[in-house]
Design an enzyme around this catalytic site. Sequence first.
Site, PDB file in Angstrom:
ATOM      1  N   GLU A  81       0.815  -1.217   0.000  1.00  0.00           N
ATOM      2  CA  GLU A  81       0.000   0.000   0.000  1.00  0.00           C
ATOM      3  C   GLU A  81       0.847   1.266   0.000  1.00  0.00           C
ATOM      4  O   GLU A  81       0.505   2.250  -0.668  1.00  0.00           O
ATOM      5  CB  GLU A  81      -0.958   0.007   1.202  1.00  0.00           C
ATOM      6  CG  GLU A  81      -2.110  -1.002   1.089  1.00  0.00           C
ATOM      7  CD  GLU A  81      -1.768  -2.385   1.593  1.00  0.00           C
ATOM      8  OE1 GLU A  81      -0.581  -2.621   1.954  1.00  0.00           O
ATOM      9  OE2 GLU A  81      -2.660  -3.247   1.641  1.00  0.00           O
TER      10      GLU A  81
ATOM     11  N   HIS B 167     -10.936  -5.136  10.723  1.00  0.00           N
ATOM     12  CA  HIS B 167     -11.640  -5.140   9.431  1.00  0.00           C
ATOM     13  C   HIS B 167     -13.042  -4.540   9.528  1.00  0.00           C
ATOM     14  O   HIS B 167     -13.898  -4.837   8.697  1.00  0.00           O
ATOM     15  CB  HIS B 167     -11.764  -6.571   8.888  1.00  0.00           C
ATOM     16  CG  HIS B 167     -10.472  -7.194   8.460  1.00  0.00           C
ATOM     17  ND1 HIS B 167      -9.557  -7.694   9.356  1.00  0.00           N
ATOM     18  CD2 HIS B 167      -9.930  -7.404   7.231  1.00  0.00           C
ATOM     19  CE1 HIS B 167      -8.519  -8.186   8.689  1.00  0.00           C
ATOM     20  NE2 HIS B 167      -8.717  -8.020   7.406  1.00  0.00           N
TER      21      HIS B 167
HETATM   22  C1  LIG Z   1      -1.908  -4.442   4.928  1.00  0.00           C
HETATM   23  C2  LIG Z   1      -2.965  -5.317   4.377  1.00  0.00           C
HETATM   24  N1  LIG Z   1      -3.305  -5.209   3.073  1.00  0.00           N
HETATM   25  C3  LIG Z   1      -4.253  -5.987   2.547  1.00  0.00           C
HETATM   26  C4  LIG Z   1      -4.899  -6.918   3.313  1.00  0.00           C
HETATM   27  C5  LIG Z   1      -6.018  -7.754   2.706  1.00  0.00           C
HETATM   28  N2  LIG Z   1      -5.591  -9.134   2.516  1.00  0.00           N
HETATM   29  C6  LIG Z   1      -5.893 -10.088   3.405  1.00  0.00           C
HETATM   30  S1  LIG Z   1      -5.231 -11.563   3.013  1.00  0.00           S
HETATM   31  C7  LIG Z   1      -4.538 -10.932   1.609  1.00  0.00           C
HETATM   32  C8  LIG Z   1      -3.719 -11.806   0.717  1.00  0.00           C
HETATM   33  C9  LIG Z   1      -2.569 -12.341   1.445  1.00  0.00           C
HETATM   34  O1  LIG Z   1      -1.818 -13.152   0.631  1.00  0.00           O
HETATM   35  P1  LIG Z   1      -0.642 -14.001   1.255  1.00  0.00           P
HETATM   36  O2  LIG Z   1       0.229 -13.143   2.111  1.00  0.00           O
HETATM   37  O3  LIG Z   1       0.024 -14.714   0.142  1.00  0.00           O
HETATM   38  O4  LIG Z   1      -1.362 -15.013   2.242  1.00  0.00           O
HETATM   39  P2  LIG Z   1      -2.497 -16.100   1.934  1.00  0.00           P
HETATM   40  O5  LIG Z   1      -3.807 -15.403   2.036  1.00  0.00           O
HETATM   41  O6  LIG Z   1      -2.246 -16.668   0.602  1.00  0.00           O
HETATM   42  O7  LIG Z   1      -2.361 -17.084   3.034  1.00  0.00           O
HETATM   43  C10 LIG Z   1      -4.827  -9.583   1.473  1.00  0.00           C
HETATM   44  C11 LIG Z   1      -4.401  -8.740   0.345  1.00  0.00           C
HETATM   45  C12 LIG Z   1      -4.538  -6.992   4.678  1.00  0.00           C
HETATM   46  N3  LIG Z   1      -5.147  -7.861   5.511  1.00  0.00           N
HETATM   47  N4  LIG Z   1      -3.571  -6.203   5.183  1.00  0.00           N
END
Ligand SMILES: Cc1ncc(C[n+]2csc(CCOP(=O)(O)OP(=O)(O)O)c2C)c(N)n1
Lengths: 338, 329
Positions: free
Chosen positions: A67, A136
Site C-alpha cells: 500500500e 476489518h
Molecule cells: C496491509 C494489508 N493489506 C491488505 C490486506 C487484505 N488481505 C488479506 S489476506 C490478503 C492476501 C494475502 O496473501 P498471502 O500473504 O500470500 O497469504 P495467503 O492469504 O495466501 O495465506 C490480502 C491482500 C490486509 N489484511 N492487510
Amino acid sequence: MLDTKSNERRLTVARAMAESIAQEMRVDDRVFVMGEDIGDLGGVFGNTRGLVEEFGKDRIRDTPISETAFISAAVGAAMDGMRPVVELMFVDFFGVCFDAIYNLMAKNIYFSGGQSSVPMVLMTSTGGGYSDAGQHSQCLYGSFAHLPGMKVVSPSNAYDAKGLMTAAMRDDSPVIYMYHKGLQGMGWLGTEPGANVNTPESDYTVEIGKAKVLREGTDVTLVGLAMGVHNALKAADNLAEQGVSAEVIDLVSLVPLDRETVINSVAKTGRLIVVDEDYNSYGVSGEIITTVCEHDISKLKAAPKRVTYPDVPIPFARNMEQFCLPNADKIVAAYKDM
Amino acid sequence: MSPTKEQQLWMYENMVVSRRFEESIEKIYMEGKSPAFNMANGPIPGEMHLSNGQEPVAVGVCAHLTKDDIVTATHRPHHQAIAKGVDLKKMAAEIFGKVTGLSGGRGGHMHIFDSNVNFACSGIIAQGCGPACGAALSRKMQNKPGVAVAFLGEGAVNQGAFHEAMNLAAVWKLPVVFVVEDNAWGISVSKADSTAVPRNDVRAAAYGMPGHFIENNDPYAIFEIAGQAIERARAGEGPTLIEIETFRLAGHFMGDAEGYRPEGEKDALFEKDPIPSMRERLLADGVSDAAGLDKIEADALARVEEAIQFARDSEYAPDEDALTSVFAA
Ligand SMILES: Cc1ncc(C[n+]2csc(CCOP(=O)(O)OP(=O)(O)O)c2C)c(N)n1
C-alpha cells in the site's frame, strides 16, 4: 433522494461506483485504477467489476500488497498529470501506508504553494456489523477528516455514490472516498436495501461539500453519514409513529463540511442527535455538536446527543458487536432521553 | 537432520488434527448461510480463511519449537496454532465467539492469542514480522532462551514491514526465523503478477542472512531446513528466511468463487494432498502400520469433535464484556 419509483433504474452502490469510473475512463485517458484484487476479481466489494475487461490491465492495475508503494505512486502520478483512482481495500489497513496519505497526498499542494495539484481519489471500505472483528470493521471517519488537505466523502446510496465518484475524479485535490461495506449491495456481506436507488445512466456529479436534507421535520434533527443515515431514517419512521417529527440530514461530505445545513435545521428543531458508527470520542459527532453550540447555543432546547460506537476495539462476537453498534432503537431512546 | 519416528508421528497427527478441524469449521461455517450466503449469519460469522493443504509448513517448523518459543501468525492461523500447541477447545470456542474462547470472543478466527504457548496473530499483512523481532530481542536482552518464528504468506513479502523487520533481525543478529508460506495466491493475485522474482529466498541475500526455498510442500524437507534455521537462531547466529511451496486447497476465504484460478489447478493440488502422501511414506518407511495410523486419525477426529462440542455448548459472553479488557487489568 431515497424514495424511488419501481420503474426507475436502481443500482447498487458497487455498480454505481464502477459505472462512474468506467464513464470517466472513456472520456479521460488520464484516469486509471490501482489496488489489490481490483482487476480479475473486480474488487473484493465489487466496485471495479467489469473494468479490466473493458480497459485492460494497463489502466486497471492489480497491485502487490504494497500500500505504501502504490498509494504514494498515485501521488507521484497525480502530480505528473495523471488522475489515479486507488483502492485501500479496508480503511483499517491505513496503518501501513498513512504517510503516503496524510504527509504526501494531503500536503503536497500546500507545500508547493499551489504549484502542484494532486488529482487523485483514494477509495476505501468502512464499517462492520458482520463479525469481521477489530482490524476489518472500523469507520475511522474522524481520523481522516481531522487531517487537513484531503476532501472526505461517504455516500449513503447509489445515486450519491456515482455522482460523488465522478466529482472526485474531476477534482484537482485529493479525495478520500469512504464506502460502507453494508451499503455495497453485496449479498454475501448483508446489505441495506435502502442504498439501492434510482441512478441515472448518463454521467453527473454530486457536489462535494454539500449535505442533503433527506426528510424534513420539526422536532429533532438527526445527522448522520453512510450507514448512519439509514439508521436515522428508520428511527425517524419509528418516531413519526409516536407523533415526533424528525428531520434527517445526510452529511455526504465530511471535508468540506456543510455546517450551514446542520445549523439551519437545528435552528428549526432545537434538538440534535448525531449518529456515527465511528468511535465516540474526538470524531464527527463531537464536530457536529460543536458546530451547533459555537454558532448559537440558545437555539438548543435540550443538550445534544450522540449515538456512536463506544471507545473500544471492535469485538468479533456477534452479540458484543451488535451491542456496540448504533441502531434505530438507540436513536429513538436518545430522543426520549432529551 | 531427519525427524525421529516420534517426530514423524507427531507431525502426521497434527496435520490430521488441523485438517479435521478445518473440515469441521468449514461445515459449521455454512450453517445458517444458505440458501443465501451472508457472512454475517450462522454460528461462525465473519471471514474464514482455511489452511487446508498448508499443514506441512506448520508441523515441519513447529516440531522444533517448545511452548516457550514465540510464533506470530497471520489471518490464516489455524494450522500454525494447532502445531504450536494452542488450546484446541479454547481456540474453537474463540472461533465461535464464545465466552470460553481464548479471548472471550473478542478476537475471533483472525486474532488467535494464547499466551500460554506464546502465540499471537495479526490480520494485517506482514505485521507479525516486527513483533517476532521484538520478542527475539527481548529474549536476548533478558538472557533467556527462545526463538521467534514469523509466518507470512508469499503475498506479504511485498509489504514494507517484512523488509524492515528482515534488516532489523539481521543487523541485530536476532533469533528469528521468517517462514513464507507460498501458496501461489494473494487472494486473486498470483505470485507471478505481484512479485518481481520467482522465489523469495533470494531476498535473504539483501539482508545478509541465509535463504532457503523448499519445493512441493514436503514435510520432511521442511522439518530439515526449519530445524537448521532454528538451531542456528538458538546458537546466536541470527535470522534465516525460508520460503515453502505449499498448497491452498480452499478459497482465499469461504465464499470465494475462485474464478481467477486456472482450470484444473486445484484438482492437480488435491492429487498431491500432503496428508495421504505422508501416510503412504510412513507406511513405506515402516514408521507405523496401518492400524497405528488409523488410530492416530481416529484420535485426531475425536479431539476435534470434543473441541467443537465444547465450543457449541459454551455460552456467549454478556454483551457488556465488549467494553472490558481494553486496558491491562
Ligand atoms: C496491509 C494489508 N493489506 C491488505 C490486506 C487484505 N488481505 C488479506 S489476506 C490478503 C492476501 C494475502 O496473501 P498471502 O500473504 O500470500 O497469504 P495467503 O492469504 O495466501 O495465506 C490480502 C491482500 C490486509 N489484511 N492487510
